[in-house]
Motif scaffolding. Structure first.
Motif, PDB file in Angstrom:
ATOM      1  N   LEU A 198       0.804  -1.227   0.000  1.00 54.48           N
ATOM      2  CA  LEU A 198       0.000   0.000   0.000  1.00 54.48           C
ATOM      3  C   LEU A 198       0.836   1.275   0.000  1.00 54.48           C
ATOM      4  O   LEU A 198       0.447   2.268  -0.627  1.00 54.48           O
ATOM      5  CB  LEU A 198      -0.975  -0.012   1.174  1.00 54.48           C
ATOM      6  CG  LEU A 198      -2.096  -1.043   1.063  1.00 54.48           C
ATOM      7  CD1 LEU A 198      -2.901  -1.113   2.356  1.00 54.48           C
ATOM      8  CD2 LEU A 198      -2.997  -0.748  -0.125  1.00 54.48           C
ATOM      9  N   VAL A 199       1.987   1.281   0.664  1.00 55.29           N
ATOM     10  CA  VAL A 199       2.820   2.490   0.673  1.00 55.29           C
ATOM     11  C   VAL A 199       3.267   2.846  -0.746  1.00 55.29           C
ATOM     12  O   VAL A 199       3.047   3.975  -1.200  1.00 55.29           O
ATOM     13  CB  VAL A 199       4.006   2.353   1.659  1.00 55.29           C
ATOM     14  CG1 VAL A 199       5.023   3.470   1.443  1.00 55.29           C
ATOM     15  CG2 VAL A 199       3.500   2.361   3.098  1.00 55.29           C
ATOM     16  N   PRO A 200       3.876   1.921  -1.511  1.00 52.45           N
ATOM     17  CA  PRO A 200       4.257   2.298  -2.878  1.00 52.45           C
ATOM     18  C   PRO A 200       3.054   2.510  -3.806  1.00 52.45           C
ATOM     19  O   PRO A 200       3.113   3.352  -4.713  1.00 52.45           O
ATOM     20  CB  PRO A 200       5.150   1.155  -3.355  1.00 52.45           C
ATOM     21  CG  PRO A 200       4.934   0.034  -2.408  1.00 52.45           C
ATOM     22  CD  PRO A 200       4.435   0.616  -1.130  1.00 52.45           C
ATOM     23  N   LEU A 201       1.958   1.800  -3.592  1.00 55.38           N
ATOM     24  CA  LEU A 201       0.745   2.049  -4.387  1.00 55.38           C
ATOM     25  C   LEU A 201       0.254   3.476  -4.169  1.00 55.38           C
ATOM     26  O   LEU A 201      -0.125   4.163  -5.118  1.00 55.38           O
ATOM     27  CB  LEU A 201      -0.363   1.063  -4.008  1.00 55.38           C
ATOM     28  CG  LEU A 201      -0.555  -0.153  -4.888  1.00 55.38           C
ATOM     29  CD1 LEU A 201      -1.552  -1.120  -4.252  1.00 55.38           C
ATOM     30  CD2 LEU A 201      -0.964   0.192  -6.287  1.00 55.38           C
ATOM     31  N   CYS A 202       0.264   3.918  -2.932  1.00 53.54           N
ATOM     32  CA  CYS A 202      -0.172   5.281  -2.624  1.00 53.54           C
ATOM     33  C   CYS A 202       0.775   6.316  -3.217  1.00 53.54           C
ATOM     34  O   CYS A 202       0.340   7.412  -3.584  1.00 53.54           O
ATOM     35  CB  CYS A 202      -0.296   5.482  -1.111  1.00 53.54           C
ATOM     36  SG  CYS A 202      -1.791   4.760  -0.433  1.00 53.54           S
ATOM     37  N   GLU A 203       2.035   5.985  -3.316  1.00 48.19           N
ATOM     38  CA  GLU A 203       2.983   6.893  -3.955  1.00 48.19           C
ATOM     39  C   GLU A 203       2.613   7.097  -5.430  1.00 48.19           C
ATOM     40  O   GLU A 203       2.702   8.203  -5.954  1.00 48.19           O
ATOM     41  CB  GLU A 203       4.393   6.315  -3.837  1.00 48.19           C
ATOM     42  CG  GLU A 203       5.466   7.180  -4.441  1.00 48.19           C
ATOM     43  CD  GLU A 203       6.838   6.539  -4.344  1.00 48.19           C
ATOM     44  OE1 GLU A 203       7.671   6.881  -5.196  1.00 48.19           O
ATOM     45  OE2 GLU A 203       7.087   5.705  -3.438  1.00 48.19           O
ATOM     46  N   LEU A 204       2.195   6.019  -6.094  1.00 51.70           N
ATOM     47  CA  LEU A 204       1.859   6.095  -7.515  1.00 51.70           C
ATOM     48  C   LEU A 204       0.447   6.618  -7.773  1.00 51.70           C
ATOM     49  O   LEU A 204       0.237   7.384  -8.706  1.00 51.70           O
ATOM     50  CB  LEU A 204       1.996   4.713  -8.170  1.00 51.70           C
ATOM     51  CG  LEU A 204       3.398   4.174  -8.320  1.00 51.70           C
ATOM     52  CD1 LEU A 204       3.358   2.762  -8.891  1.00 51.70           C
ATOM     53  CD2 LEU A 204       4.249   5.085  -9.187  1.00 51.70           C
ATOM     54  N   ASP A 205      -0.529   6.163  -6.980  1.00 55.17           N
ATOM     55  CA  ASP A 205      -1.913   6.498  -7.283  1.00 55.17           C
ATOM     56  C   ASP A 205      -2.789   6.383  -6.027  1.00 55.17           C
ATOM     57  O   ASP A 205      -3.560   5.437  -5.883  1.00 55.17           O
ATOM     58  CB  ASP A 205      -2.433   5.569  -8.381  1.00 55.17           C
ATOM     59  CG  ASP A 205      -3.713   6.063  -9.033  1.00 55.17           C
ATOM     60  OD1 ASP A 205      -4.298   7.056  -8.544  1.00 55.17           O
ATOM     61  OD2 ASP A 205      -4.125   5.458 -10.031  1.00 55.17           O
ATOM     62  N   PRO A 206      -2.683   7.358  -5.113  1.00 57.45           N
ATOM     63  CA  PRO A 206      -3.423   7.262  -3.846  1.00 57.45           C
ATOM     64  C   PRO A 206      -4.937   7.286  -4.026  1.00 57.45           C
ATOM     65  O   PRO A 206      -5.662   6.802  -3.163  1.00 57.45           O
ATOM     66  CB  PRO A 206      -2.947   8.486  -3.058  1.00 57.45           C
ATOM     67  CG  PRO A 206      -2.463   9.440  -4.091  1.00 57.45           C
ATOM     68  CD  PRO A 206      -1.910   8.589  -5.205  1.00 57.45           C
ATOM     69  N   ASP A 207      -5.429   7.812  -5.140  1.00 57.51           N
ATOM     70  CA  ASP A 207      -6.869   7.913  -5.364  1.00 57.51           C
ATOM     71  C   ASP A 207      -7.454   6.748  -6.158  1.00 57.51           C
ATOM     72  O   ASP A 207      -8.661   6.721  -6.425  1.00 57.51           O
ATOM     73  CB  ASP A 207      -7.193   9.234  -6.071  1.00 57.51           C
ATOM     74  CG  ASP A 207      -6.819  10.434  -5.213  1.00 57.51           C
ATOM     75  OD1 ASP A 207      -6.983  10.353  -3.977  1.00 57.51           O
ATOM     76  OD2 ASP A 207      -6.332  11.431  -5.772  1.00 57.51           O
ATOM     77  N   PHE A 208      -6.613   5.776  -6.540  1.00 60.65           N
ATOM     78  CA  PHE A 208      -7.123   4.601  -7.258  1.00 60.65           C
ATOM     79  C   PHE A 208      -8.062   3.838  -6.334  1.00 60.65           C
ATOM     80  O   PHE A 208      -7.737   3.567  -5.175  1.00 60.65           O
ATOM     81  CB  PHE A 208      -5.969   3.699  -7.711  1.00 60.65           C
ATOM     82  CG  PHE A 208      -6.428   2.467  -8.448  1.00 60.65           C
ATOM     83  CD1 PHE A 208      -6.853   2.556  -9.765  1.00 60.65           C
ATOM     84  CD2 PHE A 208      -6.461   1.238  -7.814  1.00 60.65           C
ATOM     85  CE1 PHE A 208      -7.299   1.427 -10.439  1.00 60.65           C
ATOM     86  CE2 PHE A 208      -6.902   0.102  -8.480  1.00 60.65           C
ATOM     87  CZ  PHE A 208      -7.318   0.199  -9.801  1.00 60.65           C
TER      88      PHE A 208
END
Length: 176
Positions: free
Chosen positions: A128-138
Motif C-alpha cells: 500500500l505504501v508504494p501504491l499510494c505513492e503512484l496512485d493514492p486515489d485509485f
C-alpha cells in the motif's frame, strides 16, 4: 496505446535485492504490449515469516497495457523464472524476485489459481505504501475505497522504510 492501467508488486529478499528489482523493472518494460512504465520508490520491509533470507526490498510498477490479465500474469511468471525463481514455490519462501499482479484496471477475476485484485494487498503495508505513492486515489474495485483509505485504516505495524527514491519512470510519448 489505449488499454488498462495495471499495477505490479515487486520484491526481493535474496542477493542484491535492489539490483534484482531494477532488472525486473527493465524486464517488465520489455513485455510486448506494455507502455507508460511508472515506478514507485523502493522500500525495505521486514520479512513475513517464514522467510529467513532477510529484509525485502519492495515497490510497485504501474504500466499501461492491452494484454489480458491472464496473459500478463504469465509474462510476470516468465520473468520470475528467468531471474532464477522456481516455478513451484511455497508462500513466504525466500526469493530473488517476486512479482504480484495487483490490479488490471477495475477487472475482477476469481479462478482457482488466479485472483484479481490480489487477495491480500489490502493487508500489506509494503504494497500500500508504494501504491499510494503512484496512485493514492485509485479505487479498489471490490472494496470501493481508495488506496490512501486502505493504508489509513490498515492495522499492520510493520516497518516500511525508503531505500531508493523513484527508481525509474518511462513514459511513452502519448503520455507526456
Amino acid at each position: 496505446m489505449i488499454g488498462e492501467r495495471a499495477y505490479i508488486g515487486i520484491g526481493s529478499n535474496l542477493g542484491d535485492r535492489i539490483k534484482h528489482c531494477q532488472e525486473t523493472i527493465g524486464a517488465i518494460s520489455d513485455i510486448a504490449g506494455v507502455t507508460a512504465i511508472r515506478t514507485s520508490s523502493l522500500y525495505e520491509t521486514a520479512p513475513i515469516p517464514p522467510a529467513s533470507g532477510g529484509w525485502f526490498v519492495n515497490g510497485v510498477v504501474s504500466v499501461q497495457t492491452q494484454i489480458k490479465p491472464g496473459a500478463l500474469l504469465l509474462e510476470l511468471l516468465r520473468i520470475e523464472r528467468s531471474m532464477g525463481r522456481a516455478a513451484e514455490r511455497a508462500r513466504g519462501e525466500d526469493r530473488s524476485i517476486d512479482l504480484d499482479l495487483l490490479f488490471v484496471g477495475s477487472q475482477i477475476v476469481e479462478q482457482p489459481d488466479f485472483v484479481l485484485p490480489h487477495p491480500r494487498l489490502h493487508q500489506r503495508r509494503f504494497v500500500l505504501v508504494p501504491l499510494c505513492e503512484l496512485d493514492p486515489d485509485f479505487r479498489h474495485p471490490v472494496f470501493g475505497v481508495t488506496m490512501r483509505q486502505l493504508l489509513d485504516r490498515l492495522d499492520d505495524p510493520s516497518l516500511v522504510r525508503l531505500v531508493v527514491p523513484a527508481v525509474r519512470s518511462v513514459e511513452s510519448e502519448e503520455d507526456s
